[in-house]
Design an enzyme around this catalytic site. Sequence first.
Site, PDB file in Angstrom:
ATOM      1  N   LYS A 279     -33.558 -48.112  10.981  1.00 47.71           N
ATOM      2  CA  LYS A 279     -34.308 -47.944  12.046  1.00 47.71           C
ATOM      3  C   LYS A 279     -35.408 -46.614  11.677  1.00 47.71           C
ATOM      4  CE  LYS A 279     -31.709 -49.640  15.419  1.00 47.71           C
ATOM      5  NZ  LYS A 279     -30.434 -49.955  15.915  1.00 47.71           N
ATOM      6  N   ARG A 280     -34.954 -45.788  11.093  1.00 47.60           N
ATOM      7  CA  ARG A 280     -35.951 -44.521  10.880  1.00 47.60           C
ATOM      8  C   ARG A 280     -37.224 -44.853  10.133  1.00 47.60           C
ATOM      9  NH1 ARG A 280     -33.635 -39.032   9.114  1.00 47.60           N
ATOM     10  NH2 ARG A 280     -36.078 -38.773   9.403  1.00 47.60           N
TER      11      ARG A 280
END
Length: 472
Positions: A238-239
Amino acid sequence: MSSPVRVRFAPSPTGFLHVGSGHSALANWLYARHTGGEFLLRIEDTDAERDRPELIENVLEMLQWLGLQWDNEPPRQSERRALYEDAAAKLLADGAVYPCDCTGEQVQARNKEAGGKPGYDGFCRDRGLEPGPGRALRFRTPREGRTGWTDLVRGDVSFANSDIEDFVVVRGNGAPMFLLANCFDDADMGVTHVIRGEDHVNGTPKYLLLGAALGLPSPEAFAHMPLLVNEGRKKLSKRRDDVSMSDYRDRGYLPEAMVNYLALLGWGPADGVEVRPVAEIVEQYRLEDVNAAPAFFDQKKLSFVNAEKIRSLSTEEFIERARPFLTLGEPAVEALRSLATEVQERVRTLVEVEPMIEFLVVDEPTVDEASWTKAIVKGRSVPEMVAATLSRLEALPADGWVPDQIEVAVRQAAVDAGIVNADGEPQLSKAQGPVRVAISGRTVGPPLWESLQVLGRERTLDRIRAMQAKLP
RNA sequence: GCCCCCAUCGUCCAGCGGCCUAGGACGCCUGCCUUUCACGCAGGUAACACGGGUUCGAAUCCCGUUGGGGGUGCCA
């Protein structure tokens, strides 16, 4: 005869739907549709700390967008807690679980002393602690034997029970853990095939052991899908990575392109035809043919598939699909309508549509710096070409403002300006640059003659005059 | 560290003992078409990780090595 196939996608509302979970959801959906089975949904919101209820909506919306329609009213685990508590009570009564009051720090400290082995050491296993607040319930894992299963993607997989730690089933605060709720519900919902990501492989023996202790039937089979990885071959995160499904939607990708591309990760149709209608994928998809190796999520190939899907749309459909991406409103829709087929074969995503027709909508086109340099600063005989074009186009009668005649006029202008080859033929590739920049601000765009026609005689002439005034 | 999984072009997929001097797709490169761009068309680039077996024969089966990934939470 085995029971009809029933699969499930069980997201936890801790984030937006990600392309990785979309990949798993799709595998479930394809398998269900292929076998004529059911595709169920279940919301795994057992972690009150991390769950964000508003995200459920995003997950459902994205599944719907992708066209992965589910067949039930999705149960929420947060509303089924009593069931898990009953199951836990049964486990406790049977001695399958035991209370544990070790803190993570204590376990870690003991492990460090024992040589740094991670995992729970079984400290409370035989302490005979009474259950109570703050005391978790741990599963008494067998010390002997192996636990395994048939995996449609990976074949037979098994683990030595001695390698499986005494995992927590109920937290100290009384909340059921993922494994308990997950395993209980799969049986309760009659799930026949558990299809999920590879990151669940290690939890599967625990799932199986727990289910057996509960006296629940095991699923017929599991299928652990390959993980989707980034350029660094790491699980999509996600990052770092572009993983939000809604971002792809907002960036102009078509759901059918996303579905088609995702299906191609870990799997390929036998006939080699990669871009095709989803119905055909449903027909050909087999979990047994899915590769177990991680697959790189290649945005370039996604774009290719998207462009193919855009081009296969009817003109009307294309306009409707592009409409939400037209920030300039109805005039932009009208502009697109006038040049739709030309635009359709030039864009790879829907967000690229508006920039191509923007010049028809705005009062003054914004001039792209690179285009100005290329066509005007570095162009050949630019002032001559601009002047010649202006007079040739001015000479066109109002009823002659059609592509053919515009072309003739611009060709003559090129000759007038001396932009010709050795045979005296106009070099349109060079000559059209300044005209294009004058009317649209860019060196690339839809075909020029049609663009000028749609722009109209007066606006075209105005823009060329304005350009003439700005010439260096 | 331990456990599990994986291993064909840069990437995705085909190949499931002989049809493989390894095929398709994306990407990249070249050319053609052409008013830009794009499309289309014609080519090109590039891979069976390594070492042992098994076999008349291995990319395909077995073992090992190496490499990669995942897991190892009172997250899901």
